[in-house]
Scaffold this motif. Structure first.
Motif, PDB file in Angstrom:
ATOM      1  N   THR A  80      -4.888   6.108   2.115  1.00  0.00           N
ATOM      2  CA  THR A  80      -4.166   4.854   1.938  1.00  0.00           C
ATOM      3  C   THR A  80      -4.715   4.227   0.675  1.00  0.00           C
ATOM      4  O   THR A  80      -5.930   4.190   0.468  1.00  0.00           O
ATOM      5  N   LYS A  81      -3.810   3.761  -0.203  1.00  0.00           N
ATOM      6  CA  LYS A  81      -4.217   3.134  -1.462  1.00  0.00           C
ATOM      7  C   LYS A  81      -3.512   1.788  -1.616  1.00  0.00           C
ATOM      8  O   LYS A  81      -2.359   1.635  -1.228  1.00  0.00           O
TER       9      LYS A  81
ATOM     10  N   VAL B 258       0.840  -1.195   0.000  1.00  0.00           N
ATOM     11  CA  VAL B 258       0.000   0.000   0.000  1.00  0.00           C
ATOM     12  C   VAL B 258       0.879   1.251   0.000  1.00  0.00           C
ATOM     13  O   VAL B 258       2.070   1.195   0.291  1.00  0.00           O
ATOM     14  N   GLU B 259       0.232   2.359  -0.349  1.00  0.00           N
ATOM     15  CA  GLU B 259       0.862   3.676  -0.266  1.00  0.00           C
ATOM     16  C   GLU B 259       0.030   4.498   0.714  1.00  0.00           C
ATOM     17  O   GLU B 259      -1.198   4.525   0.619  1.00  0.00           O
ATOM     18  N   VAL B 260       0.716   5.147   1.644  1.00  0.00           N
ATOM     19  CA  VAL B 260       0.054   5.987   2.640  1.00  0.00           C
ATOM     20  C   VAL B 260       0.609   7.397   2.496  1.00  0.00           C
ATOM     21  O   VAL B 260       1.819   7.587   2.431  1.00  0.00           O
ATOM     22  N   LEU B 261      -0.292   8.374   2.446  1.00  0.00           N
ATOM     23  CA  LEU B 261       0.123   9.779   2.470  1.00  0.00           C
ATOM     24  C   LEU B 261      -0.329  10.329   3.814  1.00  0.00           C
ATOM     25  O   LEU B 261      -1.529  10.373   4.099  1.00  0.00           O
ATOM     26  N   ASP B 262       0.651  10.712   4.641  1.00  0.00           N
ATOM     27  CA  ASP B 262       0.269  11.254   5.944  1.00  0.00           C
ATOM     28  C   ASP B 262      -0.031  12.743   5.826  1.00  0.00           C
ATOM     29  O   ASP B 262       0.208  13.360   4.793  1.00  0.00           O
TER      30      ASP B 262
ATOM     31  N   PHE C 207      -3.702   1.399  11.969  1.00  0.00           N
ATOM     32  CA  PHE C 207      -3.188   0.355  11.089  1.00  0.00           C
ATOM     33  C   PHE C 207      -1.672   0.464  11.045  1.00  0.00           C
ATOM     34  O   PHE C 207      -1.097   1.512  11.334  1.00  0.00           O
ATOM     35  N   THR C 208      -1.015  -0.641  10.692  1.00  0.00           N
ATOM     36  CA  THR C 208       0.442  -0.705  10.679  1.00  0.00           C
ATOM     37  C   THR C 208       0.926  -1.105   9.298  1.00  0.00           C
ATOM     38  O   THR C 208       0.386  -2.021   8.684  1.00  0.00           O
TER      39      THR C 208
ATOM     40  N   THR D 247       3.032   2.745  12.558  1.00  0.00           N
ATOM     41  CA  THR D 247       1.608   2.682  12.886  1.00  0.00           C
ATOM     42  C   THR D 247       0.991   4.068  12.745  1.00  0.00           C
ATOM     43  O   THR D 247       1.569   5.063  13.181  1.00  0.00           O
ATOM     44  N   PHE D 248      -0.172   4.104  12.103  1.00  0.00           N
ATOM     45  CA  PHE D 248      -0.894   5.353  11.861  1.00  0.00           C
ATOM     46  C   PHE D 248      -2.290   5.244  12.470  1.00  0.00           C
ATOM     47  O   PHE D 248      -2.915   4.186  12.397  1.00  0.00           O
TER      48      PHE D 248
END
Length: 155
Positions: A148-149, A93-97, A115-116, A139-140
Motif C-alpha cells: 500500500t502506498k 492510496v494505491e493498493v496492489l493485492d 484496512f478499508t 477491505t483487505f
C-alpha cells in the motif's frame, strides 16, 4: 556488528513525548545504520539532525565505526507499519493485492487486522443505458496485499 535492537531502543527513547513514530531500522553487515521515522504532518530535517545526534551520543565510534543515515519514510514507498496506515486515513492510496490487481481510492479505516479503501467502481444499474461510478468499500487483510502506498496528487 551493531545490534539493530539497540539502535531501535535508542530511537524509541528519543521518540518519547514526540508525535513521530519509528518506521524501520536497518543495520547492514558493514555497520551502515539507516533509521526511518515518520509523522502525520511530515518529517522536518531539523528533527532528523536532532535524532542523528542523539543516536551518535549513545553509540561509541571507538567500539565500532559506523555510518548513520536518519530520514523520513520515503514518499511513494510502501507502508511498513500500522501507524503509517492510521496516519494516512482520509488520504488517497494505491493498493496492489496478491492477485496483481491495483486498487486506487481513499484509505477509510485501518486497524491491526485489516484496512478499508473506498474505491470508485463502474456499475450499470438495471435498465440504465450507461454504467455510473459508485463508491464501494473494499477491505483487505495485510497478508492479502503486496503493498500500500500513499498517492501524491498534483490536481
Amino acid at each position: 556488528m551493531i545490534d539493530k535492537n539497540v539502535v531501535a531502543r535508542i530511537v524509541e527513547e528519543w521518540l518519547e513525548d514526540k508525535s513521530y513514530f519509528l518506521v524501520d531500522v536497518n543495520v547492514s553487515p558493514d555497520d551502515k545504520i539507516v533509521v526511518e521515522i515518520d509523522h502525520a504532518e511530515g518529517v522536518w530535517i531539523d528533527d532528523c539532525v536532532e535524532l542523528s545526534r542523539y543516536i551518535e551520543s549513545k553509540l561509541s565510534r571507538e567500539e565500532e565505526d559506523y555510518e548513520l543515515e536518519v530520514g523520513s519514510a520515503g514518499i511513494g514507498q510502501p507502508f511498513k507499519v500500522l501507524h503509517q496506515y492510521v496516519a494516512h486515513v482520509g488520504c488517497e492510496v494505491e493498493v496492489l493485492d496478491k492477485t496483481g490487481k491495483k486498487w486506487t481510492g481513499v484509505l477509510a479505516d485501518a486497524n491491526e487486522e485489516n484496512f478499508t479503501v473506498t474505491v470508485e467502481v463502474k456499475i450499470k444499474p438495471e435498465g440504465a443505458k450507461r454504467p455510473k461510478l459508485v463508491e464501494q468499500n473494499v477491505t483487505f487483510t495485510y497478508d492479502e496485499i503486496k503493498y500500500t502506498k500513499y498517492l501524491i496528487s498534483f490536481k
